[in-house]
Design an enzyme around this catalytic site. Sequence first.
Site, PDB file in Angstrom:
ATOM      1  N   PHE A  29      88.425 -29.137 -12.082  1.00 18.94           N
ATOM      2  CA  PHE A  29      88.808 -28.232 -13.178  1.00 18.94           C
ATOM      3  C   PHE A  29      90.323 -28.058 -13.304  1.00 18.94           C
ATOM      4  O   PHE A  29      90.783 -27.385 -14.223  1.00 18.94           O
ATOM      5  CB  PHE A  29      88.276 -26.813 -12.915  1.00 18.94           C
ATOM      6  CG  PHE A  29      86.790 -26.682 -12.789  1.00 18.94           C
ATOM      7  CD1 PHE A  29      85.978 -26.705 -13.911  1.00 18.94           C
ATOM      8  CD2 PHE A  29      86.191 -26.485 -11.550  1.00 18.94           C
ATOM      9  CE1 PHE A  29      84.610 -26.544 -13.795  1.00 18.94           C
ATOM     10  CE2 PHE A  29      84.822 -26.325 -11.430  1.00 18.94           C
ATOM     11  CZ  PHE A  29      84.027 -26.352 -12.552  1.00 18.94           C
ATOM     12  N   ALA A  31      93.795 -28.227 -14.264  1.00 19.08           N
ATOM     13  CA  ALA A  31      94.649 -28.867 -15.273  1.00 19.08           C
ATOM     14  C   ALA A  31      95.272 -27.816 -16.185  1.00 19.08           C
ATOM     15  O   ALA A  31      94.786 -26.690 -16.253  1.00 19.08           O
ATOM     16  CB  ALA A  31      93.829 -29.840 -16.124  1.00 19.08           C
ATOM     17  N   SER A  33      95.811 -26.633 -20.048  1.00 18.61           N
ATOM     18  CA  SER A  33      94.831 -26.835 -21.126  1.00 18.61           C
ATOM     19  C   SER A  33      95.206 -26.186 -22.460  1.00 18.61           C
ATOM     20  O   SER A  33      94.319 -25.866 -23.248  1.00 18.61           O
ATOM     21  CB  SER A  33      93.475 -26.305 -20.680  1.00 18.61           C
ATOM     22  OG  SER A  33      93.581 -24.912 -20.469  1.00 18.61           O
ATOM     23  N   ASN A  48     101.144 -32.795 -14.535  1.00 20.06           N
ATOM     24  CA  ASN A  48     100.106 -32.010 -13.853  1.00 20.06           C
ATOM     25  C   ASN A  48      98.720 -32.623 -14.035  1.00 20.06           C
ATOM     26  O   ASN A  48      97.954 -32.756 -13.070  1.00 20.06           O
ATOM     27  CB  ASN A  48     100.123 -30.573 -14.382  1.00 20.06           C
ATOM     28  CG  ASN A  48      99.327 -29.635 -13.495  1.00 20.06           C
ATOM     29  OD1 ASN A  48      99.354 -29.757 -12.278  1.00 20.06           O
ATOM     30  ND2 ASN A  48      98.611 -28.719 -14.098  1.00 20.06           N
ATOM     31  N   SER A  73      87.532 -32.750 -22.625  1.00 23.73           N
ATOM     32  CA  SER A  73      87.705 -31.837 -23.759  1.00 23.73           C
ATOM     33  C   SER A  73      87.381 -32.494 -25.090  1.00 23.73           C
ATOM     34  O   SER A  73      87.582 -33.713 -25.260  1.00 23.73           O
ATOM     35  CB  SER A  73      89.167 -31.398 -23.792  1.00 23.73           C
ATOM     36  OG  SER A  73      89.444 -30.703 -24.976  1.00 23.73           O
ATOM     37  N   TYR A  97      97.662 -32.656 -24.847  1.00 23.54           N
ATOM     38  CA  TYR A  97      96.598 -32.147 -23.978  1.00 23.54           C
ATOM     39  C   TYR A  97      95.385 -33.093 -24.047  1.00 23.54           C
ATOM     40  O   TYR A  97      94.890 -33.576 -23.021  1.00 23.54           O
ATOM     41  CB  TYR A  97      96.201 -30.723 -24.396  1.00 23.54           C
ATOM     42  CG  TYR A  97      94.896 -30.283 -23.792  1.00 23.54           C
ATOM     43  CD1 TYR A  97      94.737 -30.243 -22.408  1.00 23.54           C
ATOM     44  CD2 TYR A  97      93.811 -29.944 -24.598  1.00 23.54           C
ATOM     45  CE1 TYR A  97      93.516 -29.874 -21.848  1.00 23.54           C
ATOM     46  CE2 TYR A  97      92.605 -29.569 -24.048  1.00 23.54           C
ATOM     47  CZ  TYR A  97      92.457 -29.536 -22.673  1.00 23.54           C
ATOM     48  OH  TYR A  97      91.251 -29.190 -22.125  1.00 23.54           O
ATOM     49  N   LYS A 101      93.701 -35.763 -21.196  1.00 25.56           N
ATOM     50  CA  LYS A 101      92.295 -35.773 -20.769  1.00 25.56           C
ATOM     51  C   LYS A 101      91.670 -37.158 -20.988  1.00 25.56           C
ATOM     52  O   LYS A 101      90.865 -37.622 -20.193  1.00 25.56           O
ATOM     53  CB  LYS A 101      91.506 -34.702 -21.522  1.00 25.56           C
ATOM     54  CG  LYS A 101      91.861 -33.280 -21.112  1.00 25.56           C
ATOM     55  CD  LYS A 101      91.184 -32.891 -19.805  1.00 25.56           C
ATOM     56  CE  LYS A 101      91.695 -31.587 -19.248  1.00 25.56           C
ATOM     57  NZ  LYS A 101      90.927 -31.064 -18.131  1.00 25.56           N
ATOM     58  N   ASN A 126      84.562 -25.476 -27.579  1.00 20.88           N
ATOM     59  CA  ASN A 126      85.263 -24.220 -27.251  1.00 20.88           C
ATOM     60  C   ASN A 126      84.399 -23.312 -26.383  1.00 20.88           C
ATOM     61  O   ASN A 126      83.308 -22.920 -26.796  1.00 20.88           O
ATOM     62  CB  ASN A 126      85.698 -23.516 -28.532  1.00 20.88           C
ATOM     63  CG  ASN A 126      86.850 -24.242 -29.178  1.00 20.88           C
ATOM     64  OD1 ASN A 126      86.747 -25.435 -29.481  1.00 20.88           O
ATOM     65  ND2 ASN A 126      87.960 -23.572 -29.359  1.00 20.88           N
ATOM     66  N   HIS A 145      93.832 -17.838 -26.577  1.00 19.36           N
ATOM     67  CA  HIS A 145      92.548 -18.271 -27.153  1.00 19.36           C
ATOM     68  C   HIS A 145      91.996 -17.270 -28.169  1.00 19.36           C
ATOM     69  O   HIS A 145      92.162 -16.063 -28.021  1.00 19.36           O
ATOM     70  CB  HIS A 145      91.528 -18.521 -26.053  1.00 19.36           C
ATOM     71  CG  HIS A 145      91.914 -19.684 -25.187  1.00 19.36           C
ATOM     72  ND1 HIS A 145      91.893 -20.979 -25.642  1.00 19.36           N
ATOM     73  CD2 HIS A 145      92.385 -19.734 -23.934  1.00 19.36           C
ATOM     74  CE1 HIS A 145      92.314 -21.788 -24.690  1.00 19.36           C
ATOM     75  NE2 HIS A 145      92.633 -21.055 -23.634  1.00 19.36           N
ATOM     76  N   TYR A 164      95.944 -19.041 -37.679  1.00 23.35           N
ATOM     77  CA  TYR A 164      96.875 -20.146 -37.901  1.00 23.35           C
ATOM     78  C   TYR A 164      96.331 -21.132 -38.939  1.00 23.35           C
ATOM     79  O   TYR A 164      95.560 -22.021 -38.607  1.00 23.35           O
ATOM     80  CB  TYR A 164      97.155 -20.879 -36.589  1.00 23.35           C
ATOM     81  CG  TYR A 164      97.741 -19.985 -35.510  1.00 23.35           C
ATOM     82  CD1 TYR A 164      98.784 -19.103 -35.796  1.00 23.35           C
ATOM     83  CD2 TYR A 164      97.243 -20.006 -34.214  1.00 23.35           C
ATOM     84  CE1 TYR A 164      99.311 -18.272 -34.818  1.00 23.35           C
ATOM     85  CE2 TYR A 164      97.766 -19.192 -33.220  1.00 23.35           C
ATOM     86  CZ  TYR A 164      98.806 -18.324 -33.539  1.00 23.35           C
ATOM     87  OH  TYR A 164      99.318 -17.504 -32.566  1.00 23.35           O
ATOM     88  N   ARG A 177      85.476 -24.507 -35.223  1.00 20.41           N
ATOM     89  CA  ARG A 177      85.258 -24.876 -33.828  1.00 20.41           C
ATOM     90  C   ARG A 177      83.798 -24.618 -33.459  1.00 20.41           C
ATOM     91  O   ARG A 177      83.111 -23.834 -34.110  1.00 20.41           O
ATOM     92  CB  ARG A 177      86.165 -24.060 -32.886  1.00 20.41           C
ATOM     93  CG  ARG A 177      87.663 -24.341 -33.052  1.00 20.41           C
ATOM     94  CD  ARG A 177      88.045 -25.697 -32.497  1.00 20.41           C
ATOM     95  NE  ARG A 177      89.465 -25.986 -32.620  1.00 20.41           N
ATOM     96  CZ  ARG A 177      90.032 -26.553 -33.686  1.00 20.41           C
ATOM     97  NH1 ARG A 177      89.306 -26.873 -34.737  1.00 20.41           N
ATOM     98  NH2 ARG A 177      91.324 -26.819 -33.696  1.00 20.41           N
TER      99      ARG A 177
END
Length: 286
Positions: A29, A31, A33, A48, A73, A97, A101, A126, A145, A164, A177
Amino acid sequence: AIFHQGDIRDLDFLDTVFASENFDACVHFAACSLVPESMEKPFKYFDNNVYGMLCLLETLKKHQTKMIVFSSSAAVYGDKKKMPITEEDIPSPTNPYGESKLIMEKMMKWADMAYGIRYVSLRYFNVAGAASDQSVGEDHRPETHLIPIVLQVPLGIRKNLVIYGNDYDTEDGTCIRDYIHVEDLAKAHLKGLDYLASGNPSDVFNLGSRKGFSNLEIVKTASDVTGREIEYTFGPRRPGDPARLIASNHKAKEILGWIPEKGLDEIIRSAWEFHQKHPHGYEGDN
Ligand code: UDP
């Protein structure tokens, strides 16, 4: 479980952890993100995430740990026109990002070829919501988020939120999403481990609900769940955001036997219960 804190890029640290037990499998897990951060600081993501994966794979090889369940992702897909997205669709990330991945997935592919380290790559759409007993939930510093930010309005932590972009090619102009509950996500990892432990080959799976919600629909549902008015304004698009991400979850259903059980209402309700109990995150508990 024993918790060891360290940097994924620190080979000596990884070596010590892997020498302390005989691990059958690794669930990866660790990372960075955040889409907007990755647009501003791409090298951070290659360092990273990508270099971190290299260190981990080297360690898995050295210690003969031959199974890995990986947090990938939906961001690997990029801006697709055809929904829902299937695992056959060609990935084409629109931000560093997602690119990191995708590179990490490719590294696992070649590690499997060369060293027989089999993997299940779970392409999360999501993820939101909190544990049903409110013991675990989202607490990011800073929070970026959508669902936790939306809930900060009825919590009185912020006056309004900024959505946004309202000029996307979607029904109401805001991004769409596909949300899954964190407990459904956790179950998928156990299914992934069982799948690998039964000797199955490496594979990639979408984890989504097959349902898309626009950012405005999230605000509306949060308003219904909390019974409060939620003020918002529209701001410019956030760089790197695809307009729509909706998963086909057929493959995960057929092969892993995974189906998400909790819908958007339950996701937002559990997050709301968590945030009411921990309005300032875990720190506020002390
Ligand atoms: N979003 C927004 N306002 C915010 C935070 C997020 O409008 O304050 C939007 C964001 O642009 C995206 C969607 O909400 O369209 C989901 O963003 P999030 O960061 O939660 O997840 P992502 O899809 O980037 O993984």
